[in-house]
Design a protein around this motif. Structure first.
Motif, PDB file in Angstrom:
ATOM      1  N   THR A  16      25.340  43.621  27.016  1.00 26.07           N
ATOM      2  CA  THR A  16      25.292  42.207  27.406  1.00 26.07           C
ATOM      3  C   THR A  16      25.386  41.302  26.179  1.00 26.07           C
ATOM      4  OG1 THR A  16      23.929  42.753  29.328  1.00 26.07           O
ATOM      5  CG2 THR A  16      23.936  40.453  28.611  1.00 26.07           C
ATOM      6  N   MET A  17      24.679  41.694  25.103  1.00 25.62           N
ATOM      7  CA  MET A  17      24.726  40.924  23.852  1.00 25.62           C
ATOM      8  C   MET A  17      26.164  40.842  23.336  1.00 25.62           C
ATOM      9  SD  MET A  17      23.316  42.047  20.117  1.00 25.62           S
ATOM     10  CE  MET A  17      24.622  43.277  20.068  1.00 25.62           C
ATOM     11  N   LEU A  18      26.902  41.953  23.469  1.00 31.48           N
ATOM     12  CA  LEU A  18      28.306  41.971  23.037  1.00 31.48           C
ATOM     13  C   LEU A  18      29.193  41.168  23.973  1.00 31.48           C
ATOM     14  CD1 LEU A  18      29.056  45.683  22.007  1.00 31.48           C
ATOM     15  CD2 LEU A  18      29.215  43.669  20.544  1.00 31.48           C
ATOM     16  N   ALA A  19      28.905  41.279  25.269  1.00 34.05           N
ATOM     17  CA  ALA A  19      29.785  40.673  26.269  1.00 34.05           C
ATOM     18  C   ALA A  19      29.670  39.154  26.338  1.00 34.05           C
ATOM     19  CB  ALA A  19      29.500  41.277  27.652  1.00 34.05           C
ATOM     20  N   TYR A 303      27.302  60.509  23.027  1.00 35.40           N
ATOM     21  CA  TYR A 303      28.141  60.518  24.217  1.00 35.40           C
ATOM     22  C   TYR A 303      27.413  60.095  25.497  1.00 35.40           C
ATOM     23  CZ  TYR A 303      30.932  63.135  20.886  1.00 35.40           C
ATOM     24  OH  TYR A 303      31.618  63.516  19.757  1.00 35.40           O
ATOM     25  N   GLU A 304      26.160  60.496  25.653  1.00 38.45           N
ATOM     26  CA  GLU A 304      25.409  60.092  26.842  1.00 38.45           C
ATOM     27  C   GLU A 304      25.234  58.575  26.879  1.00 38.45           C
ATOM     28  OE1 GLU A 304      24.463  61.774  29.510  1.00 38.45           O
ATOM     29  OE2 GLU A 304      25.573  63.444  28.641  1.00 38.45           O
ATOM     30  N   ARG A 305      25.112  58.002  25.727  1.00 36.79           N
ATOM     31  CA  ARG A 305      24.974  56.543  25.608  1.00 36.79           C
ATOM     32  C   ARG A 305      26.249  55.849  26.085  1.00 36.79           C
ATOM     33  NH1 ARG A 305      21.458  53.096  23.082  1.00 36.79           N
ATOM     34  NH2 ARG A 305      22.386  51.314  22.002  1.00 36.79           N
ATOM     35  N   ILE A 306      27.381  56.456  25.806  1.00 38.57           N
ATOM     36  CA  ILE A 306      28.663  55.905  26.249  1.00 38.57           C
ATOM     37  C   ILE A 306      28.723  55.879  27.776  1.00 38.57           C
ATOM     38  CG2 ILE A 306      31.162  56.310  26.324  1.00 38.57           C
ATOM     39  CD1 ILE A 306      30.937  57.468  23.492  1.00 38.57           C
ATOM     40  N   LYS A 307      28.327  56.989  28.415  1.00 35.56           N
ATOM     41  CA  LYS A 307      28.355  57.073  29.881  1.00 35.56           C
ATOM     42  C   LYS A 307      27.439  56.018  30.512  1.00 35.56           C
ATOM     43  CE  LYS A 307      29.037  62.092  29.781  1.00 35.56           C
ATOM     44  NZ  LYS A 307      28.434  63.403  30.131  1.00 35.56           N
ATOM     45  N   GLU A 308      26.255  55.877  29.949  1.00 36.49           N
ATOM     46  CA  GLU A 308      25.299  54.898  30.479  1.00 36.49           C
ATOM     47  C   GLU A 308      25.845  53.481  30.352  1.00 36.49           C
ATOM     48  OE1 GLU A 308      20.685  53.372  29.801  1.00 36.49           O
ATOM     49  OE2 GLU A 308      21.410  55.156  28.728  1.00 36.49           O
ATOM     50  N   SER A 312      26.659  50.795  33.537  1.00 35.09           N
ATOM     51  CA  SER A 312      26.021  49.476  33.583  1.00 35.09           C
ATOM     52  C   SER A 312      27.055  48.357  33.678  1.00 35.09           C
ATOM     53  CB  SER A 312      25.153  49.278  32.333  1.00 35.09           C
ATOM     54  OG  SER A 312      24.147  50.255  32.253  1.00 35.09           O
ATOM     55  N   ALA A 313      28.106  48.459  32.868  1.00 34.56           N
ATOM     56  CA  ALA A 313      29.155  47.440  32.867  1.00 34.56           C
ATOM     57  C   ALA A 313      29.889  47.411  34.199  1.00 34.56           C
ATOM     58  CB  ALA A 313      30.132  47.696  31.724  1.00 34.56           C
ATOM     59  N   GLY A 317      30.375  44.183  36.580  1.00 36.22           N
ATOM     60  CA  GLY A 317      31.766  43.729  36.709  1.00 36.22           C
ATOM     61  C   GLY A 317      32.252  43.711  38.146  1.00 36.22           C
ATOM     62  N   VAL A 318      31.967  44.765  38.881  1.00 38.36           N
ATOM     63  CA  VAL A 318      32.405  44.846  40.280  1.00 38.36           C
ATOM     64  C   VAL A 318      31.685  43.801  41.136  1.00 38.36           C
ATOM     65  CG1 VAL A 318      32.366  46.289  42.352  1.00 38.36           C
ATOM     66  CG2 VAL A 318      33.141  47.253  40.182  1.00 38.36           C
ATOM     67  N   SER A 319      30.403  43.603  40.904  1.00 40.20           N
ATOM     68  CA  SER A 319      29.642  42.595  41.666  1.00 40.20           C
ATOM     69  C   SER A 319      30.245  41.205  41.478  1.00 40.20           C
ATOM     70  CB  SER A 319      28.174  42.598  41.211  1.00 40.20           C
ATOM     71  OG  SER A 319      27.586  43.858  41.425  1.00 40.20           O
ATOM     72  N   TYR A 320      30.562  40.869  40.245  1.00 41.23           N
ATOM     73  CA  TYR A 320      31.158  39.563  39.955  1.00 41.23           C
ATOM     74  C   TYR A 320      32.531  39.439  40.602  1.00 41.23           C
ATOM     75  CZ  TYR A 320      33.122  35.638  37.362  1.00 41.23           C
ATOM     76  OH  TYR A 320      33.719  34.454  37.026  1.00 41.23           O
ATOM     77  N   ALA A 321      33.326  40.513  40.547  1.00 36.68           N
ATOM     78  CA  ALA A 321      34.672  40.483  41.128  1.00 36.68           C
ATOM     79  C   ALA A 321      34.622  40.219  42.627  1.00 36.68           C
ATOM     80  CB  ALA A 321      35.386  41.805  40.842  1.00 36.68           C
TER      81      ALA A 321
END
Length: 444
Positions: A16-19, A303-308, A312-313, A317-321
């Protein structure tokens, strides 16, 4: 320049901080685009059609520049994750060299071949063709600075320092907002005035990027250019550049089909796409955030951090769309009237928004998945998906315009967008999640 370690901290908070700064930049850009379209829209549908037509070729340049921008962003993020400062500097040098060559060559092509490009569209309107070429010619110097501003933003995304990039992009947007009416009306430059204001803003942004980043974004002569790294960047960037280039060419072919229905139809699509970009503000923010987040964590082998982060994103993203899709279906005409008053154009643009509303959720899945694919250094995956289904838009449009008229073009765009989103998620589940990211996480 501040560097943020994206391999630590709560995943959703880091993303979120990045986005947020990316979303903020998109919101500012959208605000400017609305104001710009309002000023240009006062000149009439022909003026909107002129910018819409020439923008197709400007997008070709943006596609080609991703050859340097995407590849450089990936390698800088990986090098930061590996904590190799020397490699970071070498990849930035290589990216700057490649980007400069692309910008200079493409700018010259626009100036000397622009009339032929506009003529290819068969617009059958001398006023639109004249203004479209004038707008295109002024974009040659714009793109030189714009290419670098996009690259600098991408590099700062790799550093996790999106806040500074947001502030600099905000300066450019505010300048554009004030310069637009001055150049278009006070200086009586018309359509060309919109391009002139953009040129001035991009030059100022370029200067601010250079002087506010502690030398990080400057070319370092003492390091020179490692052509192996230039090749590496180009190799990584090529799939996305080719995909975006093909996407633009397909849009040019679609524009030829749309042009059969008149300049109102061309203007309607331009306005419809502009409004649709509201949906991409949030989703695009998460696309950029996931790319930077994934890049650093991939370099650090988390790698697990990437999946998480991806999950989350995707939820956000889908909710907003889905929310935006509902707005497109219920409030399409009020949104369109912000830009233009011509009823024929409003009706066509409304039909565009109603149709593409059904693809918004799938576009969100595609964009966020692309961020992950790019971050792990696998840009061939989203490029391949996009190439296959984007090409399908032409035969689909040609078949569907017979029973549905201009709506057939919009339906072809919707169907292929849905297929791209579905395919991207399937690839993630069966190829990336199960195989490529199966290595044991080495830290949280």
């Amino acid at each position: 320049m501040k560097q943020v370690d994206l391999t630590k901290g709560k995943v959703i908070s880091v993303i979120t901080m990045l986005a947020l700064p990316i979303m903020g930049s998109s919101l500012l850009q959208f605000t400017y685009n609305i104001i710009d379209m309002m000023w240009v829209g006062r000149l009439g549908s022909n003026a909107v059609a002129s910018i819409g037509s020439s923008s197709l070729y400007v997008n070709i340049g943006n596609a080609i520049s991703s050859l340097a921008i995407i590849g450089c962003g990936i390698k800088v993020a990986h090098s930061i994750g590996q904590k190799d400062d020397q490699k970071v500097k070498e990849y930035i040098n290589a990216g700057i060299m490649l980007n400069a060559i692309i910008a200079l060559v493409f700018g010259l092509v626009l100036i000397f071949a622009g009339k032929g490009f506009i003529g290819f569209l068969n617009l059958n309107n001398s006023e639109v063709e004249k203004d479209a070429y004038s707008y295109l010619a002024v974009n040659a110097p714009i793109l030189f600075f714009a290419f670098f501003n996009m690259m600098f933003t991408r590099i700062m995304n790799s550093f996790g320092n999106n806040k500074l990039a947001f502030k600099i992009n905000a300066v450019g947007v505010v300048l554009n907002i004030f310069l637009d009416p001055l150049c278009i009306y006070n200086l009586k430059l018309g359509v060309v005035g919109a391009a002139v204001s953009t040129l001035i803003a991009n030059i100022i942004m370029f200067i601010i990027f250079i002087i506010s980043t502690d030398g990080i974004l400057k070319y370092k002569a003492e390091i020179g250019v490692d052509f192996a790294k230039v090749k590496e960047i180009a190799k990584l960037g090529f799939p996305m550049a080719f995909q975006r280039l093909l996407f633009t060419f397909i849009n040019i072919m679609l524009a030829k089909i749309i042009a059969v229905f008149g300049s109102d139809a061309i203007a309607a699509q331009k306005i419809g796409v502009q409004i649709e970009s509201v949906a991409f503000m949030i989703v695009g923010g998460f696309n950029g955030a996931v790319a930077g987040f994934t890049g650093q964590n991939y370099g650090a082998k988390k790698y697990e951090r990437i999946k998480e982060g991806y999950k989350s994103a995707l939820v956000v993203g889908v909710s907003y769309a889905l929310i935006m899709a509902s707005l497109f279906l219920m409030f399409n005409k009020p949104m369109i009237r912000v830009f233009i008053r011509d009823e024929a154009t409003i009706d066509i643009a409304a039909s565009y928004l109603k149709v593409v509303a059904f693809s918004q959720m799938f576009s969100a899945v595609e964009m966020i998945s692309n961020g992950l694919f790019t971050g792990i250094g696998k840009p061939k995956i989203p490029a391949s998906i996009s190439i296959v289904f984007t090409i399908l838009r032409i035969p689909c449009a040609l078949v569907l315009i017979k029973p549905f008229g201009i709506n057939g073009v919009w339906i072809s765009i919707c169907i292929t967008s849905v297929l791209k989103g579905i395919c991207a998620y399937i690839v993630y589940v069966f190829k990336i999640k199960r195989n490529f990211l199966k290595t044991v996480d080495i830290g949280a």
